[in-house]
Scaffold this motif. Sequence first.
Motif, PDB file in Angstrom:
ATOM      1  N   TYR A 113      10.946  -1.159  30.042  1.00 51.82           N
ATOM      2  CA  TYR A 113       9.981  -0.063  29.909  1.00 51.82           C
ATOM      3  C   TYR A 113       8.881   0.125  30.431  1.00 51.82           C
ATOM      4  N   GLY A 114       7.995  -1.266  30.484  1.00 52.38           N
ATOM      5  CA  GLY A 114       6.410  -0.610  31.113  1.00 52.38           C
ATOM      6  C   GLY A 114       5.560  -0.844  29.479  1.00 52.38           C
ATOM      7  N   ILE A 115       6.223  -0.837  28.409  1.00 57.81           N
ATOM      8  CA  ILE A 115       5.793  -0.881  26.868  1.00 57.81           C
ATOM      9  C   ILE A 115       5.177  -2.385  26.918  1.00 57.81           C
ATOM     10  N   PRO A 116       3.751  -2.213  26.793  1.00 47.96           N
ATOM     11  CA  PRO A 116       3.616  -4.384  26.171  1.00 47.96           C
ATOM     12  C   PRO A 116       3.841  -3.906  25.032  1.00 47.96           C
ATOM     13  N   VAL A 117       3.608  -4.865  24.604  1.00 46.48           N
ATOM     14  CA  VAL A 117       4.723  -5.476  23.432  1.00 46.48           C
ATOM     15  C   VAL A 117       3.833  -7.345  23.170  1.00 46.48           C
ATOM     16  N   LEU A 118       3.190  -6.794  21.436  1.00 48.29           N
ATOM     17  CA  LEU A 118       2.804  -8.257  20.908  1.00 48.29           C
ATOM     18  C   LEU A 118       4.146  -8.737  19.974  1.00 48.29           C
ATOM     19  N   PHE A 119       4.406 -10.210  20.334  1.00 50.10           N
ATOM     20  CA  PHE A 119       5.162 -11.135  19.408  1.00 50.10           C
ATOM     21  C   PHE A 119       4.542 -12.059  18.402  1.00 50.10           C
ATOM     22  N   VAL A 120       5.092 -12.103  17.409  1.00 47.29           N
ATOM     23  CA  VAL A 120       3.860 -12.477  16.102  1.00 47.29           C
ATOM     24  C   VAL A 120       5.185 -13.573  15.697  1.00 47.29           C
ATOM     25  N   ASP A 121       5.154 -15.349  15.971  1.00 44.67           N
ATOM     26  CA  ASP A 121       5.963 -16.015  15.230  1.00 44.67           C
ATOM     27  C   ASP A 121       5.782 -16.087  13.948  1.00 44.67           C
ATOM     28  N   ALA A 122       6.250 -15.722  12.614  1.00 41.37           N
ATOM     29  CA  ALA A 122       5.297 -16.282  11.343  1.00 41.37           C
ATOM     30  C   ALA A 122       6.594 -17.227  11.247  1.00 41.37           C
ATOM     31  N   ASP A 123       7.353 -17.947  11.877  1.00 34.68           N
ATOM     32  CA  ASP A 123       8.430 -18.697  11.463  1.00 34.68           C
ATOM     33  C   ASP A 123       8.306 -20.325  11.534  1.00 34.68           C
ATOM     34  N   PRO A 124       7.840 -21.187  10.561  1.00 31.88           N
ATOM     35  CA  PRO A 124       7.171 -22.073  10.289  1.00 31.88           C
ATOM     36  C   PRO A 124       8.087 -23.705  12.600  1.00 31.88           C
ATOM     37  N   GLN A 125      10.034 -22.365  12.124  1.00 28.75           N
ATOM     38  CA  GLN A 125      10.879 -23.446  13.408  1.00 28.75           C
ATOM     39  C   GLN A 125      10.100 -22.888  14.640  1.00 28.75           C
ATOM     40  N   ALA A 126       9.730 -21.733  14.953  1.00 26.41           N
ATOM     41  CA  ALA A 126       9.125 -21.670  16.182  1.00 26.41           C
ATOM     42  C   ALA A 126       9.517 -20.964  17.595  1.00 26.41           C
ATOM     43  N   ASP A 148     -11.811   1.121  16.707  1.00 18.58           N
ATOM     44  CA  ASP A 148     -10.680   1.802  16.487  1.00 18.58           C
ATOM     45  C   ASP A 148      -9.798   1.803  18.149  1.00 18.58           C
ATOM     46  N   LYS A 149     -10.714   2.196  18.810  1.00 19.64           N
ATOM     47  CA  LYS A 149      -9.639   2.343  20.354  1.00 19.64           C
ATOM     48  C   LYS A 149      -9.798   0.344  21.099  1.00 19.64           C
ATOM     49  N   ASP A 150     -10.569   0.529  20.772  1.00 13.73           N
ATOM     50  CA  ASP A 150     -10.733  -2.087  20.773  1.00 13.73           C
ATOM     51  C   ASP A 150      -9.694  -2.896  19.952  1.00 13.73           C
ATOM     52  N   LYS A 151      -9.151  -2.007  18.855  1.00 15.97           N
ATOM     53  CA  LYS A 151      -8.292  -2.651  17.544  1.00 15.97           C
ATOM     54  C   LYS A 151      -6.168  -3.648  18.434  1.00 15.97           C
ATOM     55  N   ILE A 152      -6.663  -4.444  18.253  1.00 13.19           N
ATOM     56  CA  ILE A 152      -5.373  -5.084  18.758  1.00 13.19           C
ATOM     57  C   ILE A 152      -4.497  -3.963  19.256  1.00 13.19           C
ATOM     58  N   THR A 153      -3.979  -3.267  17.600  1.00 10.84           N
ATOM     59  CA  THR A 153      -3.165  -2.367  17.434  1.00 10.84           C
ATOM     60  C   THR A 153      -3.176  -1.160  18.013  1.00 10.84           C
ATOM     61  N   ALA A 154      -3.941  -1.095  18.427  1.00 13.54           N
ATOM     62  CA  ALA A 154      -4.321   0.063  19.802  1.00 13.54           C
ATOM     63  C   ALA A 154      -4.331  -0.131  21.204  1.00 13.54           C
ATOM     64  N   ASN A 155      -3.977  -1.706  21.249  1.00 11.07           N
ATOM     65  CA  ASN A 155      -3.849  -1.944  23.105  1.00 11.07           C
ATOM     66  C   ASN A 155      -2.476  -2.409  23.396  1.00 11.07           C
ATOM     67  N   PHE A 156      -1.769  -2.239  21.982  1.00 13.86           N
ATOM     68  CA  PHE A 156      -0.432  -2.799  22.569  1.00 13.86           C
ATOM     69  C   PHE A 156       0.664  -1.392  22.432  1.00 13.86           C
ATOM     70  N   GLY A 157       2.247  -1.208  22.758  1.00 15.79           N
ATOM     71  CA  GLY A 157       3.247  -0.043  22.054  1.00 15.79           C
ATOM     72  C   GLY A 157       3.407  -0.462  21.179  1.00 15.79           C
ATOM     73  N   VAL A 158       4.101  -1.758  21.225  1.00 15.98           N
ATOM     74  CA  VAL A 158       4.933  -2.311  19.706  1.00 15.98           C
ATOM     75  C   VAL A 158       4.733  -3.699  19.538  1.00 15.98           C
ATOM     76  N   ILE A 159       4.291  -4.240  18.109  1.00 11.70           N
ATOM     77  CA  ILE A 159       4.584  -5.973  17.553  1.00 11.70           C
ATOM     78  C   ILE A 159       5.752  -5.545  16.563  1.00 11.70           C
TER      79      ILE A 159
END
Length: 287
Positions: free
Chosen positions: A33-46, A127-138
């Motif tokens: 949809y054009g939304i920037p998404v940040l994944f965080v892999d928190a599983d050691p299985q990777a 605030d405008k430079d924080k990661i949460t302001a520069n992605f649509g969903v985490i």
Amino acid sequence: MTYKAPTLVPLALAGGQGKTTVALMTGRILASYGIPVLFVDADPQASLTDFLGVDPEDRPTLLEVLTRSPEKLPLFKAIHEVPDNENLFLIPSTDELENANHSLAASPASISVLRNRIQQAGETVKDKDKITANFGVIIIDPPPERSHLTLTSLGSGDRWVICAEANIKGVKSLKRTKGLIETCQSMVPLGEFIGTIPFRAKWTGLNPTRVTRTNIEVMEALVGKELMLPHILESDIYKRAIDELTLPGELGYEALEFPLRSLIERLRPLLGQYAKSVPVLKTEEEE
């Protein structure tokens, strides 16, 4: 007011419940949809790192994010681009992430460690430079077990979804996972459980099998009808989509994405300016 990306955490306290599949495919749909998404892999299985085709090489991973201070490791340095998709990014993991459980165990507030890092709490960043302001969903993919990594992942969530196989094992996992959320809710007052997705539902012809139907009914009794999302059919198309770094819809099976699009619809109120990028959800019959 500066936009703050919501954090979605799929949870399951047993393996094979569809947690990583839901995380991956939901992110890919949002990116389409054009939304920037940040994944965080928190599983050691990777697995998520592998599925996204990211090789951490010598760059920082989530282990360093959790064990080093912001002064020594600014968060942006751990964010990797996902190949061939300009809207997908990842903080990856390796099997060494298991070591983070030890450092988290030593923290009296381990449940908030990952949230504070993602929110860059206490850092001298506008605030405008924080990661949460520069992605649509985490989207965070935690381990399928009760561990400090799972707890800190849960603690980082604005919204939680439980993934559970449509069988006895899945029902047991759902009970345990729901219990974990209820235990931790007071420590994460802004977090909200928004639904359960039954996984690997089996059908014969036009009807679900007796086992699938019975277990979904048990799940509904556990969480309530309003917290039941449409089930994900058992299908090799998902495996193929993962292998080919794409979506079921791109392979001609858009109807298989309906449960994930239903999940995204429940995120819509948090999406701010990105909400208009999400198409209106069709009914299952229209799909």
